[in-house]
Design a protein around this motif. Structure first.
Motif, PDB file in Angstrom:
ATOM      1  N   ARG A  93      34.655  42.018  45.321  1.00 20.54           N
ATOM      2  CA  ARG A  93      35.656  41.032  45.713  1.00 20.54           C
ATOM      3  C   ARG A  93      35.486  40.540  47.143  1.00 20.54           C
ATOM      4  NH1 ARG A  93      38.756  41.148  41.741  1.00 20.54           N
ATOM      5  NH2 ARG A  93      38.976  42.982  40.431  1.00 20.54           N
ATOM      6  N   SER A 126      20.603  37.515  40.856  1.00 23.25           N
ATOM      7  CA  SER A 126      21.970  37.313  40.388  1.00 23.25           C
ATOM      8  C   SER A 126      22.742  38.632  40.338  1.00 23.25           C
ATOM      9  CB  SER A 126      21.963  36.660  39.009  1.00 23.25           C
ATOM     10  OG  SER A 126      21.406  37.540  38.057  1.00 23.25           O
ATOM     11  N   ILE A 127      22.027  39.744  40.297  1.00 26.58           N
ATOM     12  CA  ILE A 127      22.726  41.035  40.270  1.00 26.58           C
ATOM     13  C   ILE A 127      23.524  41.251  41.562  1.00 26.58           C
ATOM     14  CG2 ILE A 127      20.742  42.339  41.176  1.00 26.58           C
ATOM     15  CD1 ILE A 127      23.018  43.638  38.397  1.00 26.58           C
ATOM     16  N   THR A 172      25.100  38.863  43.004  1.00 24.70           N
ATOM     17  CA  THR A 172      26.336  38.112  42.768  1.00 24.70           C
ATOM     18  C   THR A 172      27.328  38.962  41.984  1.00 24.70           C
ATOM     19  OG1 THR A 172      24.884  36.197  42.587  1.00 24.70           O
ATOM     20  CG2 THR A 172      27.204  35.867  42.023  1.00 24.70           C
ATOM     21  N   ASP A 173      26.793  39.681  40.968  1.00 26.24           N
ATOM     22  CA  ASP A 173      27.664  40.573  40.202  1.00 26.24           C
ATOM     23  C   ASP A 173      28.274  41.636  41.119  1.00 26.24           C
ATOM     24  OD1 ASP A 173      26.593  39.165  38.134  1.00 26.24           O
ATOM     25  OD2 ASP A 173      25.577  40.856  37.174  1.00 26.24           O
ATOM     26  N   PRO A 203      23.913  34.583  34.349  1.00 24.30           N
ATOM     27  CA  PRO A 203      24.607  35.034  35.565  1.00 24.30           C
ATOM     28  C   PRO A 203      25.838  34.191  35.872  1.00 24.30           C
ATOM     29  CG  PRO A 203      22.258  34.755  35.987  1.00 24.30           C
ATOM     30  CD  PRO A 203      22.526  34.175  34.634  1.00 24.30           C
ATOM     31  N   SER A 261      42.325  40.162  42.192  1.00 25.31           N
ATOM     32  CA  SER A 261      41.985  41.204  43.163  1.00 25.31           C
ATOM     33  C   SER A 261      43.055  42.275  43.152  1.00 25.31           C
ATOM     34  CB  SER A 261      41.882  40.597  44.555  1.00 25.31           C
ATOM     35  OG  SER A 261      41.756  41.614  45.498  1.00 25.31           O
ATOM     36  N   ARG A 292      28.772  35.430  33.971  1.00 27.26           N
ATOM     37  CA  ARG A 292      29.301  36.658  34.572  1.00 27.26           C
ATOM     38  C   ARG A 292      30.105  36.340  35.837  1.00 27.26           C
ATOM     39  NH1 ARG A 292      23.947  38.704  33.780  1.00 27.26           N
ATOM     40  NH2 ARG A 292      23.515  38.732  36.016  1.00 27.26           N
ATOM     41  N   ALA A 293      29.517  35.504  36.680  1.00 26.09           N
ATOM     42  CA  ALA A 293      30.190  35.170  37.941  1.00 26.09           C
ATOM     43  C   ALA A 293      31.540  34.528  37.681  1.00 26.09           C
ATOM     44  CB  ALA A 293      29.312  34.245  38.779  1.00 26.09           C
ATOM     45  N   ALA A 295      34.076  50.769  39.893  1.00 29.97           N
ATOM     46  CA  ALA A 295      34.017  49.642  38.968  1.00 29.97           C
ATOM     47  C   ALA A 295      32.753  49.787  38.129  1.00 29.97           C
ATOM     48  CB  ALA A 295      33.998  48.333  39.738  1.00 29.97           C
ATOM     49  N   THR A 296      32.888  49.592  36.834  1.00 32.42           N
ATOM     50  CA  THR A 296      31.719  49.606  35.958  1.00 32.42           C
ATOM     51  C   THR A 296      31.757  48.344  35.109  1.00 32.42           C
ATOM     52  OG1 THR A 296      33.051  50.979  34.485  1.00 32.42           O
ATOM     53  CG2 THR A 296      31.381  52.102  35.803  1.00 32.42           C
ATOM     54  N   ILE A 297      30.598  47.959  34.627  1.00 37.93           N
ATOM     55  CA  ILE A 297      30.531  46.700  33.898  1.00 37.93           C
ATOM     56  C   ILE A 297      29.569  46.850  32.719  1.00 37.93           C
ATOM     57  CG2 ILE A 297      28.731  45.853  35.472  1.00 37.93           C
ATOM     58  CD1 ILE A 297      29.947  43.044  35.190  1.00 37.93           C
ATOM     59  N   LEU A 326      32.197  42.158  42.062  1.00 36.27           N
ATOM     60  CA  LEU A 326      32.984  43.356  41.785  1.00 36.27           C
ATOM     61  C   LEU A 326      33.556  43.963  43.069  1.00 36.27           C
ATOM     62  CD1 LEU A 326      30.800  44.971  39.009  1.00 36.27           C
ATOM     63  CD2 LEU A 326      33.155  44.208  38.771  1.00 36.27           C
ATOM     64  N   LEU A 374      26.085  48.021  35.657  1.00 32.95           N
ATOM     65  CA  LEU A 374      26.269  48.325  37.069  1.00 32.95           C
ATOM     66  C   LEU A 374      27.423  49.318  37.245  1.00 32.95           C
ATOM     67  CD1 LEU A 374      25.373  47.375  39.897  1.00 32.95           C
ATOM     68  CD2 LEU A 374      26.815  45.363  39.564  1.00 32.95           C
ATOM     69  N   GLU A 417      37.976  49.132  36.068  1.00 34.45           N
ATOM     70  CA  GLU A 417      38.265  49.517  37.455  1.00 34.45           C
ATOM     71  C   GLU A 417      39.184  50.732  37.419  1.00 34.45           C
ATOM     72  OE1 GLU A 417      38.434  45.957  40.326  1.00 34.45           O
ATOM     73  OE2 GLU A 417      39.836  45.426  38.732  1.00 34.45           O
ATOM     74  N   LEU A 450      33.992  37.210  36.649  1.00 34.48           N
ATOM     75  CA  LEU A 450      34.378  38.068  37.782  1.00 34.48           C
ATOM     76  C   LEU A 450      35.365  37.366  38.707  1.00 34.48           C
ATOM     77  CD1 LEU A 450      30.979  39.826  38.642  1.00 34.48           C
ATOM     78  CD2 LEU A 450      32.925  40.725  37.356  1.00 34.48           C
TER      79      LEU A 450
END
Lengths: 445, 445
Positions: A220, A210-211, A213-214, B431, B443, B434-435, B419-421, A218, A92, B400, B438
């Motif tokens: 925030r 779920s993407i 949620t990602d 997921p 912040s 990941r959540a 932001a990249t992931i 990010l 992403l 970031e 994150l």
């Protein structure tokens, strides 16, 4: 997809000037409707300024997304798909906190947008980061509604980049819509109407994916879920404060026609469903600032007040009295755009003089001078003059304001503010008195 | 006054394209000097982009203050002078918090300016508020030094508006200037160099005048006195971090000549005193991002590390380990401008594995991949790949960053961030994992 290729050119069919002249003519009609002398110095070029600013603010009608994105797609290898995703093969990519300005299609006033755009690259290509912002700008620079703006940005990016998915979240703030009657009796009638909307395509089509949620992780926005924004976006079509005003005054048909001709000149269809009532709403808003209304009421009002408070006691220099943060709304006469803020008034006087009645009197004076075509410098002087007739000769007035014309048109200086000051009597000769008063003003930062 | 009428046209004497072609040629020389293949996709249009951005960012050389201010002076009556001052007859008018970008003449990198301008109207005329911003912009869009920028804005406004006085306060931030050697061993080598400067004319000529107190009072810089800013401005000529680097590597004369030709193409005199060393400073900065340097060192390094940490213990899925806020510096290969930020790495592993040595290893990896011409998407992938060879197959990497190209050139989106992931192993399929990660990231807001 039509959204990419469409390019309304109505306004420039016969050269750019045709549309601009139509807008200038329409603005003259509106100024006359406001009871103004269109030949007075401050207003002479207002039609030109409004036309220029409106055309610039809606330049998105003449811009093409393909031109922007083409040449900015870069090959970038990703992780092997068997192990995970990143870069060109799926990770992403998000650009956060892009400040945009758009025009509300309901009332023609600008609204502010904090825009967050994300996409998942595919086909081993990424797009230049600044293009996400430029594409968003194309659709912001039109007459818009928040949800439609989000949808159009999303669709355009999906169509032009062809990634695995695109997500757009917009946090929109619309200037509040006071009207003359309510604002006078409700000094707290300020601030902004806020609305968050989201739009997703491809992998983001399913708002429960779920993407999302990602993406939100990010961003925030830990408080904001996909459901929140979606439901708010779809339910609250009437976010524009102009739509919540129950009773609109009947408007002069020539004023309505003038606004319709502006819409047409910008390349819009004034008969489009969401625009049908826009002229009435804009005229209704504008007429709050009608010149004659204000002067008439104020003259009677202040004359009465003067009599009532003429028994000013001997001046007491021991301490400065103040009335701080008196809110006002006004309309910039150079751009026909709102500016609003607060007035701080300081004076030397016995504390007995200014009761609550006095404060509401000062608030009324501030609002009376606000509700007309104005410049901040003049507003400051006028408030100072009237305040001194009420409070005695030693008066200091500070006006702090945000000008929509400074943040939404042309120079786009978000966060800038203006301060003006008028000093009378002792405040004009005594720097210490001024400094003391300036220290009292609470920091707006 | 020369400052108003001057208009360097060297670069466009024979049409705009002459200067642009010269800049493009120079950028190609610099890219070759960096050891890059100027024909690879990501770099092919970099010379064009850099030329376009540089010319746009220095367009102030071709702008004239008189054109901006004329037509925006409005008659406005003031208070009678016997009672005080306000509006057209003396009250202070201030525009605060204008965001500007300028180019540091010492190193050619952009610096950011928070600009505050005030003036005291005279002759019963006020100037349109937006013109204060536009005039400031004319001088910001040149190669500048903070104090000179303040002086030029001040002199131009004094000359064009002819008010009782003009005051300018600039709060400038210059991106820090890491170099390859120090940054590697000092991960906190980040942030900005800050400098405040002031300039006054007319009633503001005397920096002890009480009008300065009024001005600063309205700016709410209660900590900053006139003396502070003035003395800092005049003493600290060397605010640019490039000037504090004691030892500069000897540079290839062809690279120096390339930068000189850029200065010339922009309309500057490369022999002007403050510009004489600019090519050397810019080349010195740029060569930190030399391609071959980095790859050579990294290959040896990572191969070593891999061996050292190959004894990964069995995976423990009970909790996510993380290394957060690993700083990096990089250079955007599309615009030859810095971007910098932090990398967050998450993984599943026994807590024994990553000691302090491990953290500094990850920091080194991040910096190795930063110090080259990059795009953030690739940096993210590369860090993820190497991290997984060290930490095991379940790795998540979030980068970031603030991109100078996003805030200083073209689109000027101040405050935006990207932001990249990248997700590997379990993080690509789970997921919830990941959540969870994150949520751990602090912040940055």
């Amino acid at each position: 997809m039509g959204v990419l290729d469409e390019c309304y050119n109505v306004g420039i069919e016969n050269g750019v000037s045709v549309g601009s002249v139509a807008i200038e003519d329409a603005v003259r009609v509106l100024l006359l409707g406001l009871g103004e002398d269109i030949n007075r110095e401050g207003l002479r070029k207002t039609p030109l300024r409004v036309a220029k600013a409106l055309r610039d603010g809606t330049r998105g009608y003449h811009q093409n997304v393909k031109d922007i994105v083409s040449g900015a797609l870069f090959p970038e290898s990703g992780l092997e798909s068997c192990v995970g995703s990143a870069g060109g093969a799926g990770g992403l990519v998000i650009v956060r906190d892009l400040d945009l300005f758009s025009y509300c299609e309901s009332c023609l006033l600008p609204f502010q947008v904090k825009c967050h755009v994300g996409y998942i690259p595919s086909g081993q290509r990424v797009v230049g980061l600044s293009k996400l912002s430029r594409v968003a700008e194309v659709f912001a620079k039109r007459l818009q509604d928040p949800q439609r703006l989000a949808n159009e940005i999303c669709a355009a990016l999906q169509h032009s980049i062809r990634p695995t998915g695109v997500a757009v979240v917009l946090q929109c703030s619309h200037i509040h819509f006071p009207n003359f009657q309510t604002a006078l009796f409700d000094p707290n009638h300020q601030g902004c109407v806020k609305l968050s909307v989201m739009s997703g395509s491809g992998a983001f089509d399913d708002e429960k994916a779920s993407i999302w949620t990602d993406f939100l992780g990010l961003l925030r926005f830990r408080g904001l879920t996909a459901e929140d924004a979606h439901s708010r976006g779809s339910l609250d079509k009437s976010w524009c404060p102009s739509r919540t005003i129950c009773k609109m005054a009947a408007s002069d048909p020539s004023l309505l026609a003038a606004v319709s001709s502006i819409l047409y000149a910008l390349g819009e269809d004034p008969l489009r469903e969401d625009l049908v009532d826009t002229p009435a709403r804009f005229v209704n808003w504008l007429m709050n600032f009608k010149n004659s209304n204000v002067d008439m009421k104020l003259n009677g009002f202040v004359r009465g007040s003067k009599r009532e408070t003429s028994l000013t006691p001997p001046r007491d220099f021991s301490h400065i009295c103040s009335e701080l943060n008196l809110p006002f709304w006004s309309q910039c006469e150079h751009h026909l755009l709102p500016f609003h803020g607060v007035v701080h008034i300081g004076y030397y006087s016995s504390s007995r003089v200014i009761s609550n009645v006095g404060k509401s009197l000062l608030q009324s004076v501030v609002q009376f001078y606000g509700f007309k075509l104005q410049v901040q410098e003049r507003l400051t002087r006028q408030v100072a003059e009237v305040a001194s007739s009420i409070l005695g000769e030693d008066v200091i007035v500070v006006v702090e304001a945000s000008h929509t014309c400074m943040i939404s048109r042309g120079i786009e200086k978000l966060g800038s503010s203006t301060a003006t000051i008028a000093v009378l009597g002792r405040f004009s000769t005594d720097p210490t008195a001024r400094a003391k008063f300036l220290q009292i003003i609470p920091s707006s930062a």
